[in-house]
Design an enzyme around this catalytic site. Structure first.
Site, short mmCIF file in Angstrom:
data_model
loop_
_atom_site.label_atom_id
_atom_site.label_comp_id
_atom_site.label_asym_id
_atom_site.label_seq_id
_atom_site.Cartn_x
_atom_site.Cartn_y
_atom_site.Cartn_z
CE LYS A 1 1.70 -3.31 3.81
NZ LYS A 1 2.52 -4.48 3.59
CG HIS B 1 -0.64 -1.62 1.07
ND1 HIS B 1 0.16 -0.53 1.27
CD2 HIS B 1 0.03 -2.43 0.20
CE1 HIS B 1 1.28 -0.65 0.57
NE2 HIS B 1 1.23 -1.80 -0.10
#
Ligand SMILES: NC(=O)c1ccc[n+]([C@@H]2O[C@H](COP(=O)([O-])OP(=O)(O)OC[C@H]3O[C@@H](n4cnc5c(N)ncnc54)[C@H](OP(=O)(O)O)[C@@H]3O)[C@@H](O)[C@H]2O)c1
Length: 244
Positions: free
Chosen positions: A142, A138
């Site tokens: 995040k 990600h």
């Protein structure tokens, strides 16, 4: 399909734009200004609605569900963070005889991917030559790690492959044990979200990958759930929707 949208932030706006593409009509939009204490959800406001789609806030969603159920309307709930109230909501759905679909991840692709991983893992249960690992990637900003979706995938694999019994989410300092399922997380740049399941044997490797491109998949999934819900009563998840 006539929709009342509850919540008009990032997801509400995405649902609005995908609904327009699919010919669905947004009758009304409720936000924190016109729906304080769920006061915007009335019989009059929902009169012509087929369904309400909620992408609002964990602090208000249960009151919204209560109000929508009180009006006897079906609902798709994308808002997360109310799992503790599941039994209360189930009782409301039964009492008012409405249909409700909820999911922590409405992405059609992710839900299909989970079913594919489930089927693949059940097959691999029979083939001990293959080891298995998970990786999720990600964007660098995040907040949580591993992702909720990766944890859900881990749990599917642990339930399906009997030789794997424990999830290992940190970098191992000693060799990974045969019964451990290693889940690694990578944080880099702007990646929306990528999940990979890797099966590896002495002879070859098999890799299953889901890579999200944007938030559209969540909105599309919520709209598909709303269409699927027509005529159905009771509490459902996205798994029920994709299995038809
Ligand atoms: N299930 C899934 O697939 C999925 C995917 C993405 C996100 N989510 C979840 O969906 C929720 C919303 O995400 P988001 O990114 O769209 O958040 P967001 O951009 O912060 O938007 C939240 C919206 O809720 C509105 N709101 C607050 N109180 C309200 C009330 N009483 N009645 C109606 N609306 C109210 C806000 O109104 P104002 O604009 O007036 O403040 C805002 O429009 C979160 O719980 C998130 O975790 C779920």
């Amino acid at each position: 399909m006539n929709i009342v949208l509850i919540g008009h932030g990032r997801m509400g706006k995405e649902v609005e734009s995908v609904a327009a593409e699919r010919g669905a009509k947004i009758l009304r939009v409720l936000n924190s200004n016109n729906n304080i204490g769920s006061m915007g959800i009335t019989d009059h406001a929902l009169a012509d609605a087929d369904v309400c789609i909620d992408f609002s806030h964990p602090g208000v969603v249960v009151d919204n569900i209560k109000a929508v159920a009180g009006c006897g309307k079906d609902m798709v709930v994308g808002t997360t963070g109310w799992h503790d109230h599941l039994d209360f909501v189930k009782a409301l759905v039964e009492k008012h005889e409405i249909g409700l679909v909820h999911a922590a991840n409405f992405s059609l692709g992710v839900n299909l991917f989970m079913q594919i991983v489930h089927d693949a893992a059940r097959l691999m249960d029979k083939y001990p030559d293959y080891d298995v690992a998970l990786n999720e990637t990600h964007h660098a900003g995040k907040a949580d790690s591993p992702s909720g979706t990766a944890l859900a995938l881990g749990s599917i694999i642990l339930q399906s492959i009997r030789r794997k019994q424990q999830l290992l989410t940190h970098a191992p300092q000693i060799p990974v044990k045969a019964e451990q399922l290693h889940l690694s997380s990578t944080r880099v740049g702007q990646v929306t979200g990528k999940h990979e399941v890797l099966f590896d044997s002495e002879s070859d490797s098999l890799s299953l990958i889901h890579a999200a491109k944007n938030r559209r998949g969540f909105a599309l999934g919520a709209l598909l759930a709303a269409e699927w819900l027509r005529g159905r009563k009771g509490m459902f998840t996205m798994r029920d929707v994709i299995l038809g």
